[in-house]
Motif scaffolding. Structure first.
Motif, PDB file in Angstrom:
ATOM      1  N   PRO A  13       0.760  -1.181  -0.137  1.00  0.00           N
ATOM      2  CA  PRO A  13       0.056  -0.083  -0.015  1.00  0.00           C
ATOM      3  C   PRO A  13       0.977   1.240  -0.017  1.00  0.00           C
ATOM      4  N   LEU A  14       2.016   1.271   0.507  1.00  0.00           N
ATOM      5  CA  LEU A  14       3.034   2.527   0.704  1.00  0.00           C
ATOM      6  C   LEU A  14       3.473   2.724  -0.569  1.00  0.00           C
ATOM      7  N   VAL A  15       4.015   1.488  -1.353  1.00  0.00           N
ATOM      8  CA  VAL A  15       4.469   1.837  -2.600  1.00  0.00           C
ATOM      9  C   VAL A  15       3.413   2.266  -3.820  1.00  0.00           C
ATOM     10  N   GLY A  16       2.203   1.916  -3.473  1.00  0.00           N
ATOM     11  CA  GLY A  16       0.927   2.277  -4.372  1.00  0.00           C
ATOM     12  C   GLY A  16       0.871   3.967  -4.162  1.00  0.00           C
ATOM     13  N   ILE A 107      14.553   4.742   4.534  1.00  0.00           N
ATOM     14  CA  ILE A 107      13.556   5.390   3.818  1.00  0.00           C
ATOM     15  C   ILE A 107      11.990   4.870   4.107  1.00  0.00           C
ATOM     16  N   ARG A 108      11.881   3.633   4.135  1.00  0.00           N
ATOM     17  CA  ARG A 108      10.177   3.154   4.338  1.00  0.00           C
ATOM     18  C   ARG A 108      10.020   3.508   5.769  1.00  0.00           C
ATOM     19  N   ARG A 109      10.974   3.425   6.715  1.00  0.00           N
ATOM     20  CA  ARG A 109      10.612   3.658   8.082  1.00  0.00           C
ATOM     21  C   ARG A 109      10.144   5.399   8.112  1.00  0.00           C
ATOM     22  N   ALA A 110      10.511   6.064   7.548  1.00  0.00           N
ATOM     23  CA  ALA A 110       9.632   7.536   7.764  1.00  0.00           C
ATOM     24  C   ALA A 110       8.660   7.503   6.808  1.00  0.00           C
ATOM     25  N   LEU A 111       8.506   6.920   5.444  1.00  0.00           N
ATOM     26  CA  LEU A 111       7.571   7.170   4.814  1.00  0.00           C
ATOM     27  C   LEU A 111       6.255   6.354   5.282  1.00  0.00           C
ATOM     28  N   ALA A 112       6.558   5.444   5.954  1.00  0.00           N
ATOM     29  CA  ALA A 112       5.355   4.601   6.703  1.00  0.00           C
ATOM     30  C   ALA A 112       4.625   5.285   7.466  1.00  0.00           C
ATOM     31  N   VAL A 113       5.305   6.337   8.237  1.00  0.00           N
ATOM     32  CA  VAL A 113       4.602   7.059   8.936  1.00  0.00           C
ATOM     33  C   VAL A 113       3.537   8.136   8.397  1.00  0.00           C
ATOM     34  N   ASN A 114       4.185   8.675   7.627  1.00  0.00           N
ATOM     35  CA  ASN A 114       3.511   9.763   6.624  1.00  0.00           C
ATOM     36  C   ASN A 114       4.055   9.597   5.110  1.00  0.00           C
ATOM     37  N   ASP A 192      20.492   3.694  -8.030  1.00  0.00           N
ATOM     38  CA  ASP A 192      19.757   2.674  -7.093  1.00  0.00           C
ATOM     39  C   ASP A 192      18.359   3.142  -6.515  1.00  0.00           C
ATOM     40  N   LEU A 193      18.478   4.670  -5.985  1.00  0.00           N
ATOM     41  CA  LEU A 193      17.409   5.290  -5.375  1.00  0.00           C
ATOM     42  C   LEU A 193      16.470   5.791  -6.581  1.00  0.00           C
ATOM     43  N   LYS A 194      16.880   5.877  -7.792  1.00  0.00           N
ATOM     44  CA  LYS A 194      16.145   6.424  -9.058  1.00  0.00           C
ATOM     45  C   LYS A 194      14.973   5.181  -9.395  1.00  0.00           C
ATOM     46  N   LYS A 195      15.504   3.898  -8.824  1.00  0.00           N
ATOM     47  CA  LYS A 195      14.528   2.830  -9.369  1.00  0.00           C
ATOM     48  C   LYS A 195      13.639   2.591  -8.527  1.00  0.00           C
ATOM     49  N   LYS A 196      13.426   3.281  -7.425  1.00  0.00           N
ATOM     50  CA  LYS A 196      12.517   3.124  -6.442  1.00  0.00           C
ATOM     51  C   LYS A 196      11.515   4.151  -6.360  1.00  0.00           C
ATOM     52  N   PRO A 197      10.361   3.897  -6.247  1.00  0.00           N
ATOM     53  CA  PRO A 197       9.309   5.000  -6.112  1.00  0.00           C
ATOM     54  C   PRO A 197       9.643   5.946  -5.002  1.00  0.00           C
ATOM     55  N   TYR A 198      10.357   5.708  -3.932  1.00  0.00           N
ATOM     56  CA  TYR A 198      10.445   6.558  -2.675  1.00  0.00           C
ATOM     57  C   TYR A 198      11.293   7.668  -3.262  1.00  0.00           C
ATOM     58  N   TYR A 199      11.903   7.656  -4.189  1.00  0.00           N
ATOM     59  CA  TYR A 199      12.981   8.840  -4.756  1.00  0.00           C
ATOM     60  C   TYR A 199      12.129  10.083  -5.100  1.00  0.00           C
ATOM     61  N   ARG A 200      10.620   9.594  -5.244  1.00  0.00           N
ATOM     62  CA  ARG A 200       9.946  10.673  -5.442  1.00  0.00           C
ATOM     63  C   ARG A 200       9.651  11.885  -4.111  1.00  0.00           C
TER      64      ARG A 200
END
Length: 751
Positions: A13-16, A107-114, A192-200
């Protein structure tokens, strides 16, 4: 107290959600104060940085609830594991080997919160553990050829063997091998970061390196074990000297010696030469090699930082902001703080961070600890954030001495709000920002800390549209890193630091608005704004600087203040003639190195009536040669305690006034206040408490305390900035009872 970890939630759900986000971009907008712009929207400069060694005690949820949207995420390139038995590398696993999943988890640790957070990735630019064994000549060394050993990003010793699994060899900051491999690691990280949606969500990078991540030299083993004498540093020095002088004859002319016949024969001078225990000032000719070496060691240690910063900008694929830790001559502990221009002038660095200075000054009832020339920072359009590493009643306990004298633990609401409000208001007044750093884990879980963070963020939001100061300082202070190179290391703490680092107390307690500039920005200063110029430590002034001062400053009734040995040295040599020509006063010197203290004269006229008997900085023993004035036309304001020779003198010149202060750090708050009054410069109130304003906010922090009458910049209504309680209507002055350690922040509404 133990806190629940903010564990990453399910990825799907986070990635989506993140895939639907717009690609975040950031840049610094130039204006009266630098502004952080993210996707065309100004973001208040209040950030949160997670502890780099206590990831399981991250406070992303706490700060997100307080509307702090920019979070700094530590990413360890090289080895750093405190809690585990063995030292393990994180992203940079080995020679050209990387481990992307470690970055993904952080990175996921932070974005999972918000998932709407904006992220700054803090990269620890250090190599994998085996790097030093692979490249032994690229490891920092002391004079005896022993290699620098690191543990937890700190230098711990010089020896050629590692002890235990948590140690590794510290890379030379002058190594082109380390520079190139670190750059390659960061470029691969970005790929490597550019391959991840988190880079947004990524809007910037923070680059940490060197000792304690602050790009400091590996120098924790005492003055007798200075670095860097590695083959990498030595070859870099020879290249630097060749680039500087072009040919060996040019160097020989400057050194007035043909002893060194080629650049290939040059070596970094010995520790004994650099300490200069038998010298007070270095000669610009006889000690030319020492001066050049100290300049090289200061400037060139940032080449890795600048190289990596450029790589980030080039390979990011979008606009991002890049920053690092930063301290300059206002911090002024040693030569390492002397070359701020290298980073200030870089187009690849956008923002800088410095901790609220550790020690007693950060406690309630004192001045805080701003460590930068804030006016030069804005002149170069660099955003500055003060790092607030606060410890509270829920923080890890070390011992009473550390808590009081170093970290300044804030164990209750009263002390926390006094310091937090002081720093928040001061940063906003100066057009700067701050980041809260949970270095000790869960410090900000204290209830009163949450309240303080919320009101700080609210203040920044409320004042966001008011970046232009309505009050222009009329006193300018010049700090000089170039001159610092002419003072031996053994004398720095008592000869330079009192006039730079120590003089912060005089500035902030004077009741006078002021600016601080680096000497390299002299020709860019808006001269017409100022009525007083203070040259804090300009022992060496070049010919063009003297000509510029004569043409632009010695006019329009200005007061020019010369501290200690200002102007004694020029590129040709040292002479009292240089000082006499610069100051307009007949100056002499007793060439005996000794402590210098001054007693003020009992003058019964004008603004000099009733001066404090003793002037100068607190906590230092200023020492040096005794420069004194022997001029019948000079008014003696103070005399040396020993010998009774004139130490502080004033002389009216044609169109300007010369004021000489002989002792390093001899400018106290009371004297600066009187100098400003004499020159007709703006003052906010009597000396003794911290006073500052930008015309929108007015900060008062009790040091001496007592009944305080402040001069408001114009007729205005006055309200409490946090409660909105009204203090006065249509007022030009305001009288308050200010207790020591109390902070009052007022909001002014012009009428």
């Amino acid at each position: 107290m133990t806190f629940l970890s903010e564990l990453p939630r399910s990825k799907k759900p986070l990635v989506g959600f993140i895939k639907k986000r717009k690609q975040a971009e950031a840049w610094i907008k130039k204006g009266a104060a630098p502004k952080l712009i993210i996707n065309n929207h100004e973001e208040p400069p209040v950030w949160y940085q997670r502890s780099f060694w206590l990831a399981n005690q991250s406070l992303h949820r706490l700060f997100a609830k307080q509307q702090v949207k920019v979070h700094v995420i530590p990413i360890q390139l090289g080895p750093y594991q405190i809690r585990k038995k063995r030292l393990q590398s994180t992203y940079w696993k080995g020679h050209r080997a990387y481990l992307p999943k470690e970055v993904d988890r952080s990175i996921r640790r932070a974005l999972a919160v918000n998932p709407d957070l904006y992220l700054i990735l803090s990269l620890s630019v250090s190599p994998y553990r085996g790097w030093g064994r692979r490249y032994p000549s690229e490891v920092a060394q002391n004079e005896r050829g022993q290699r620098a050993v690191c543990k937890y990003s700190h230098h711990v010793a010089f020896r050629n063997k590692l002890r235990g699994d948590k140690e590794y060899f510290c890379p030379s900051l002058y190594s082109t091998v380390f520079q190139n491999e670190a750059k390659a690691a960061v470029i691969q990280l970005i790929k490597d970061l550019k391959k991840k949606p988190y880079y947004r969500a990524v809007v910037g990078f923070f680059l940490a390196g060197g000792d304690d991540g602050q790009w400091s030299p590996w120098a924790r083993s005492g003055a007798h074990q200075l670095s860097d004498y590695s083959p990498a540093a030595q070859s870099g020095f020879r290249r630097w000297m060749k680039k500087r002088y072009k040919n060996i004859r040019s160097f020989q002319s400057s050194a007035r010696s043909k002893k060194i016949r080629s650049f290939g024969a040059m070596q970094i001078p010995s520790v004994a030469q650099r300490l200069g225990r038998r010298k007070v000032l270095f000669s610009p000719s006889r000690d030319r090699l020492v001066i050049d070496a100290e300049t090289y060691l200061c400037e060139e240690r940032f080449r890795t930082l600048l190289s990596v910063a450029k790589a980030v900008k080039v390979h990011a694929g979008k606009r991002v902001v890049v920053g690092s830790y930063f301290q300059d001559m206002v911090y002024g502990r040693n030569h390492a703080n002397a070359c701020s221009h290298v980073r200030l002038r870089s187009p690849y660095l956008d923002y800088f961070v410095a901790p609220l200075d550790y020690g007693l000054t950060r406690r309630p009832g004192w001045i805080g600890g701003l460590s930068v020339a804030h006016s030069s920072m804005k002149l170069h359009n660099k955003l500055f954030l003060q790092e607030l590493d606060f410890r509270t009643k829920v923080s890890t306990y070390v011992n009473d001495e550390y808590d009081h004298f170093v970290i300044g633990r804030l164990n209750d609401a009263r002390s926390f709000h006094a310091v937090n409000r002081r720093e928040t208001a001061l940063m906003k007044i100066l057009g700067m920002g701050q980041w809260y750093y949970s270095l000790a884990g869960g410090s900000f879980h204290a209830k009163y800390a949450k309240v303080g963070i919320k009101e700080s963020v609210r203040l920044f939001h409320q004042e966001q549209s008011h970046s232009t100061s309505l009050v222009r300082p009329q006193v300018a202070v010049i700090v000089d890193g170039d001159s610092a190179m002419f003072v031996p290391r053994s004398k720095f703490a008592v000869n330079v630091s009192p006039s730079t680092r120590g003089m912060r107390s005089a500035l902030w307690l004077s009741g006078v608005p002021f600016s601080v500039y680096d000497i390299r920005d002299l020709a860019r200063i808006p001269v017409s704004q100022y009525k007083v110029f203070v040259f804090a430590n300009s022992t060496m002034l070049q010919r063009w600087q003297r000509q510029w001062i004569r043409k632009h400053l010695k006019r329009n009734g200005r007061v020019l203040v010369w501290m200690h040995s200002t102007g004694y040295i020029n590129s040709a040599g040292a002479s009292l003639r240089h000082m006499r020509s610069l100051t307009g006063q007949r100056i002499r010197v007793v060439k005996t190195f000794r402590p210098l203290s001054v007693n003020m004269s009992n003058i019964q006229k004008g603004v000099w009536r009733g001066m404090n008997a003793r002037q100068g900085v607190v906590g230092y023993v200023p020492s040096g040669w005794e420069f004194f004035v022997s001029d019948p036309k000079s008014l003696v304001l103070g005399r040396y305690s020993k010998g009774n020779r004139p130490a502080i003198t004033l002389k009216k010149m044609s169109g300007w006034t010369s004021l000489f202060i002989g002792a390093p750090g001899g400018l106290g708050p009371d004297l600066l206040h009187r100098i400003a009054s004499y020159a007709g410069a703006r003052t906010l109130g009597s000396a003794g408490n911290l006073l500052a304003t930008n015309g929108r906010l007015f900060l008062l922090h009790g040091v001496r305390g007592g009944k305080v009458t402040v001069r408001l910049p114009f007729r205005c209504d006055v309200h409490d900035a946090f409660t909105n309680a009204r203090f006065a209507s249509k007022a030009r002055t305001l009288t308050l009872r200010l207790t020591p350690k109390q902070t009052i922040v007022l909001r002014l509404f012009r009428r």
